[in-house]
Scaffold this active site. Structure first.
Site, mmCIF file in Angstrom:
data_model
loop_
_atom_site.group_PDB
_atom_site.id
_atom_site.type_symbol
_atom_site.label_atom_id
_atom_site.label_comp_id
_atom_site.label_asym_id
_atom_site.label_seq_id
_atom_site.Cartn_x
_atom_site.Cartn_y
_atom_site.Cartn_z
ATOM 1 N N GLY A 8 27.708 48.376 39.416
ATOM 2 C CA GLY A 8 29.148 48.194 39.636
ATOM 3 C C GLY A 8 29.889 48.743 38.425
ATOM 4 N N GLY A 11 33.715 49.684 38.260
ATOM 5 C CA GLY A 11 34.690 48.649 38.584
ATOM 6 C C GLY A 11 35.472 48.171 37.369
ATOM 7 C CD GLN A 12 39.698 43.659 36.511
ATOM 8 O OE1 GLN A 12 39.171 42.955 37.395
ATOM 9 N NE2 GLN A 12 40.767 43.271 35.843
ATOM 10 C CG ASP A 34 29.966 51.808 41.235
ATOM 11 O OD1 ASP A 34 29.969 51.638 42.471
ATOM 12 O OD2 ASP A 34 30.709 51.180 40.475
ATOM 13 C CE1 TYR A 140 34.007 37.381 44.482
ATOM 14 C CE2 TYR A 140 35.762 35.783 44.140
ATOM 15 C CZ TYR A 140 34.865 36.701 43.635
ATOM 16 O OH TYR A 140 34.828 36.957 42.281
ATOM 17 C CE LYS A 144 31.149 36.467 42.629
ATOM 18 N NZ LYS A 144 30.227 37.320 41.871
HETATM 19 C C1 AKB Z 1 39.644 37.179 42.804
HETATM 20 O O1 AKB Z 1 40.852 36.947 42.709
HETATM 21 O O2 AKB Z 1 39.047 37.241 43.891
HETATM 22 C C2 AKB Z 1 38.853 37.346 41.542
HETATM 23 C C3 AKB Z 1 38.226 36.066 41.115
HETATM 24 C C4 AKB Z 1 39.076 34.947 40.666
HETATM 25 O O3 AKB Z 1 37.042 35.940 41.133
HETATM 26 N N1 AKB Z 1 39.677 37.860 40.502
#
Ligand code: AKB
Length: 323
Positions: A8, A11-12, A34, A140, A144
């Site tokens: 990655g 990425g940022q 990447d 997401y 996580k």
């Molecule tokens: C998001 O906003 O999805 C990310 C995070 C807080 O993990 N920046």
């Protein structure tokens, strides 16, 4: 010497981590990976890699004598809601591919970031404790939280040296973020530098934990440099930088950029933001490996305004995300 592989790398965070690792260990000892090469080639070797391709990942690790893997490839919270299954696959299966390499002792150590998105509406908000209710509402966040449990499992069951922090919203000026809920904070700076008003997709009072990129890179470095015995938490450490309401950031920018204004027009991302805590208790990171943030809102704002370039191509300040 064995190498570090950053997955990655365009990425940022990846783009800045590659440079930080190269500065510490030498350009040739960092491999940037990447899906496609970066627009401007860096000094470290680049390899094309989809982390879901386990065979190719194994080949790269062997060919470049990789010891440490930094896995930053992920789909973030807002973008993830448009393609939840792909988000789960990339975020969870990608991590499993790396953890499996470590279980087979083909790599020595893994860094993988979790997120404040692993918290949810039943988490105490201000601050969120290290050990607490975690009921994420996004794919997401679910990925996580699952990833955290996988990290803890691979450490306990297989002795895998995996290290992780729960990242707040990361603010930076070099590489734009890719579809997060906290992106508004960065977009505000770009609008201000272009002399535009900003249409903000969360509320004026929405308060979220954030961290500046230099602190983020330092946290990753300090956690990876810690003696293994000091890394007592192998799921993921709470990490705090600063916390502010969207309106407070807008005011801080307007003090330096007179006339800057923000209109609040929340969209679906407000519900995501509202499900996350406002601040983070990171005492365990401080006690175990000496974590302490350097940047507060004032220092971050000054540095961002000194570096953000008023280029419309970099980040469309008012861009929405299709949901
Ligand atoms: C998001 O906003 O999805 C990310 C995070 C807080 O993990 N920046």
């Amino acid at each position: 010497m064995s190498a570090s592989l950053v997955i990655g790398a365009n990425g940022q965070i990846g783009s800045e981590l590659v440079d930080a690792l190269a500065a510490a260990h030498g350009d040739a000892n960092v491999v940037a990976a990447d899906l496609a090469p970066p627009r401007a080639p860096g000094r470290s070797p680049f390899v094309a890699l989809d982390v879901l391709d386990r065979a190719r990942l194994g080949e790269i690790v062997q060919r470049h004598s990789v010891a440490d893997v930094y896995l930053l490839a992920a789909t973030l919270s807002a973008k993830g809601e448009a393609a939840p299954l792909d988000t789960w696959r990339l975020n969870v299966d990608g991590l499993l591919n790396v953890l499996e390499l470590a279980r087979e002792r083909r790599i020595a150590r893994v860094f993988w970031p979790s997120s404040i998105a692993a918290f949810g509406p039943h988490t105490p908000r201000d601050p969120a404790p290290q050990w607490t209710a975690m009921d994420p509402t996004t794919m997401y966040g679910a990925s996580k939280l699952a990833g955290e449990r996988l990290c803890a499992y691979y450490f306990a069951r297989h002795g895998v040296d995996v290290r992780s922090v729960r990242l707040p919203g990361v603010i930076s000026h070099r590489t734009p973020p890719g579809g997060g809920t906290t992106d508004y904070a960065i977009a505000m700076f770009h609008a201000a530098k272009r002399g535009e008003a900003y249409r903000c997709f969360v509320d004026a009072d929405t308060t979220l934990p954030m961290i500046y990129m230099p602190d983020t890179i330092r946290a990753i470095g300090e956690l990876m440099a810690a003696e293994p015995s000091r890394v007592r938490i192998r799921s993921s450490y709470n990490l705090a930088g600063m916390s502010f309401a969207a309106r407070t950031l807008a005011d801080a920018i307007a003090r330096e950029v007179p006339g800057f204004s923000v209109r609040y027009e929340p969209d679906f991302r407000l519900a995501i933001a509202d499900s996350w805590p406002a601040s983070i208790d990171d005492r365990e990171a401080a006690e175990d490996w000496g974590w302490h943030a350097h940047y507060d809102l004032r220092a971050m704002t000054a540095d961002m305004l000194a570096h953000v370039v008023a280029d419309p191509a970099i980040i469309p300040a008012n861009a929405g995300i299709q949901h």
